[in-house]
Design a protein around this motif. Structure first.
Motif, PDB file in Angstrom:
ATOM      1  N   ALA A   1     -32.632  61.057  82.356  1.00 46.65           N
ATOM      2  CA  ALA A   1     -31.479  60.639  83.152  1.00 46.65           C
ATOM      3  C   ALA A   1     -31.869  59.560  84.162  1.00 46.65           C
ATOM      4  CB  ALA A   1     -30.879  61.854  83.875  1.00 46.65           C
TER       5      ALA A   1
ATOM      6  N   CYS B   1     -18.630  63.125  90.193  1.00 49.45           N
ATOM      7  CA  CYS B   1     -19.211  62.822  88.889  1.00 49.45           C
ATOM      8  C   CYS B   1     -20.603  63.438  88.759  1.00 49.45           C
ATOM      9  CB  CYS B   1     -19.276  61.308  88.684  1.00 49.45           C
ATOM     10  SG  CYS B   1     -19.790  60.813  87.035  1.00 49.45           S
ATOM     11  N   ARG B   2     -21.374  63.420  89.842  1.00 51.16           N
ATOM     12  CA  ARG B   2     -22.694  64.065  89.825  1.00 51.16           C
ATOM     13  C   ARG B   2     -22.561  65.536  89.484  1.00 51.16           C
ATOM     14  NH1 ARG B   2     -23.895  61.263  94.969  1.00 51.16           N
ATOM     15  NH2 ARG B   2     -23.594  63.247  96.030  1.00 51.16           N
TER      16      ARG B   2
ATOM     17  N   GLY C   1     -26.862  64.456  86.550  1.00 51.87           N
ATOM     18  CA  GLY C   1     -25.970  63.529  87.245  1.00 51.87           C
ATOM     19  C   GLY C   1     -26.586  62.981  88.512  1.00 51.87           C
TER      20      GLY C   1
ATOM     21  N   SER D   1     -22.585  58.199  83.090  1.00 49.60           N
ATOM     22  CA  SER D   1     -22.546  59.659  82.981  1.00 49.60           C
ATOM     23  C   SER D   1     -21.850  60.086  81.688  1.00 49.60           C
ATOM     24  CB  SER D   1     -21.835  60.263  84.195  1.00 49.60           C
ATOM     25  OG  SER D   1     -22.550  59.981  85.389  1.00 49.60           O
TER      26      SER D   1
ATOM     27  N   ILE E   1     -29.252  60.310  87.524  1.00 54.97           N
ATOM     28  CA  ILE E   1     -28.652  59.031  87.144  1.00 54.97           C
ATOM     29  C   ILE E   1     -28.222  58.269  88.393  1.00 54.97           C
ATOM     30  CG2 ILE E   1     -26.662  57.952  85.999  1.00 54.97           C
ATOM     31  CD1 ILE E   1     -26.734  60.263  83.978  1.00 54.97           C
ATOM     32  N   TYR E   2     -27.600  58.992  89.307  1.00 54.31           N
ATOM     33  CA  TYR E   2     -27.105  58.396  90.554  1.00 54.31           C
ATOM     34  C   TYR E   2     -28.243  57.803  91.386  1.00 54.31           C
ATOM     35  CZ  TYR E   2     -25.735  58.583  95.504  1.00 54.31           C
ATOM     36  OH  TYR E   2     -25.535  58.294  96.828  1.00 54.31           O
TER      37      TYR E   2
ATOM     38  N   THR F   1     -21.487  66.161  85.787  1.00 52.97           N
ATOM     39  CA  THR F   1     -22.582  65.904  84.849  1.00 52.97           C
ATOM     40  C   THR F   1     -23.642  66.992  84.947  1.00 52.97           C
ATOM     41  OG1 THR F   1     -22.198  63.531  85.149  1.00 52.97           O
ATOM     42  CG2 THR F   1     -24.230  64.173  84.058  1.00 52.97           C
TER      43      THR F   1
ATOM     44  N   TYR G   1     -19.801  56.273  86.504  1.00 53.07           N
ATOM     45  CA  TYR G   1     -18.995  57.167  85.674  1.00 53.07           C
ATOM     46  C   TYR G   1     -19.210  56.875  84.189  1.00 53.07           C
ATOM     47  CZ  TYR G   1     -16.255  59.599  89.258  1.00 53.07           C
ATOM     48  OH  TYR G   1     -15.866  60.427  90.287  1.00 53.07           O
TER      49      TYR G   1
END
Length: 452
Positions: A100, A394-395, A316, A242, A319-320, A398, A239
């Protein structure tokens, strides 16, 4: 526990869609968003509704984790199997968490959502992110590991620290497994108590629409839809990334293990809406554990994988972290070399574990990462502070889906996944796997299946 099955030919009575929790939470989110947009001050005042609901759920999380893990491990009786499940779970967590981070790094380099903003670092308000920088500075790997051990056997339940509850529960379950038959009366008592606790969860979930309404009204009222427009490129990129991770990467993992990611998402739609409305994956943790058992995963696997994943399998959030770090650098026209980006990746791998289980971990881990990478000023976090609430949704979504997939995959690896129950729960047709689980590994925990 199996509900009575209707006689052949008997009509199936289904609850009208407008009375389902899914519809009511969705309606609450729409209503809350409208209130927050048109009456922002009133929307902000509804924050206690969301906070109160999350506190209700957190109140029950510790007993749910304790009872699920203890009864699962005590029923397993095989300490080697416990270690095997834990080892496989952590191997899964490490691989996909790292993946991720890499995906976030790659897409941020390709899309470059921060390019062209031309932000002068001198104009940033470093004080706005001072509290996060301070929290990140106090968070270390050693400090994190020692914090897992509670001061007393009961303080973990008083403070509600998930990792401390997990630690105590595993030790208690192992002790019961070693004692064996002598612990059987305690195990039966805990199993009876589990039914009461999960019924309490069902009662608390009735308040989910109210919590989602208040939390979403506050989010829109406090931050406004205009905030999204200002940094739309970053939000859209995050987004989209994700979605690619969930339906691309995790979709392939699900397919390889005999189930559909789309059917899993549909199966968890009520919980996902709850996470969306409250911006907290913890709000749906008890329900996720119950549904994973219903989907055929053994109670012992669910008890170990789900709570641990909530701290160590944060796809998530990862990724963030890399995407947000590169966005800040791009917005301030800072060119990061390949060596800088590799350093960023390595630091993020460590900091994401060091702040596991901490409230607001996404922003804190980002601060911890930037504090070690001198090329990007930590004050740059002020650029994304206003949209962090929208990013956190979104975090959380995910992270939640990632943990659901991890639970079914680890259960399948262990031969502790009831395929028939999974197909029934997900509404999918049976599918033969190229490498079926070893029957000698033991059947799934069929007693944990509930047919609605």
């Amino acid at each position: 526990m199996l509900h009575p099955v209707a006689a052949p030919g008997a009509p199936v009575v289904r609850r009208p869609f407008y009375r389902s929790l899914y519809f009511m939470v969705l309606l609450a989110i729409v209503a809350g968003g409208a209130i927050g947009h048109f009456f922002p001050e009133f929307g902000e005042s509804l924050k206690p509704l969301g906070d109160g609901f999350i506190k209700l759920v957190k109140m029950i999380i510790a007993p749910v984790i304790f009872l699920t893990i203890v009864t699962g491990i005590a029923g397993m009786r095989d300490l080697k199997q416990i270690g095997r499940v834990a080892a496989k779970a952590f191997a899964y967590f490490f691989f996909f968490s790292t993946l991720a981070l890499i995906i976030g790094l790659i897409i941020a380099n390709v899309v470059q959502p921060g390019r062209g903003l031309n932000i002068d670092p001198a104009t940033l308000n470093a004080g706005a992110v001072a509290q996060y920088a301070s929290a990140a500075h106090e968070t270390t790997i050693v400090g994190f590991l020692t914090s897992i051990i509670p001061d007393t056997l009961f303080s973990a339940f008083v403070e509600g620290n998930i990792l401390q509850v997990l630690f105590v529960s595993i030790l208690f379950g192992i002790a019961m497994a070693i004692i064996g038959d002598a612990a059987a009366p305690v195990q039966r008592a805990f199993e009876s108590l589990s039914q009461i606790v999960f019924k309490l969860v069902a009662i608390l979930m009735k308040a989910a629409p109210i919590g989602a309404f208040g939390a979403f009204a506050f989010t829109i009222g406090a931050y406004g839809l205009g905030t999204i427009a200002n940094l739309a490129a970053l939000i859209a990129t995050f987004y989209l990334t994700s979605l690619i991770f969930i339906f691309g990467i995790l979709g392939l993992v699900a397919w390889a293990n005999g189930f559909s990611i789309f059917r899993l998402v549909a199966y968890l739609k009520e919980e996902l809406l709850l996470v969306l409305g409250t911006s907290s994956s913890e709000a749906a943790l008890p329900s996720l554990m119950q549904k994973m058992e219903r989907a055929g995963a053994a109670k012992s696997v669910v008890g170990l994988v789900v709570p641990t994943g909530y701290s160590f399998n944060l796809d998530g959030t990862n990724i963030y972290m890399t995407m947000a770090a590169l966005f800040i650098a791009q917005a301030m026209n800072i060119d990061l070399s390949l060596q800088d980006q590799i350093l960023l990746l390595l630091v993020a791998m460590l900091s994401s574990k060091g702040a596991a289980g901490i409230t607001g971990a996404g922003f804190i881990t980002l601060a911890a990462t930037l504090a070690v990478v001198p090329s990007v000023p930590i004050a740059g976090m002020a650029l994304i502070l206003g949209i962090d609430r929208f990013m956190s949704e979104c975090r959380a979504l995910t992270n939640f889906i990632g943990n659901a997939v991890a639970t079914l995959v680890v259960a399948r690896w262990e031969g502790q996944l009831d395929r028939e129950a999974m197909n029934l729960a997900l509404g999918s047709k049976p599918k033969a796997l190229a490498a079926p689980p070893d029957p000698a590994a033991g059947p799934g925990d069929k007693d944990a299946i509930t047919i609605d």
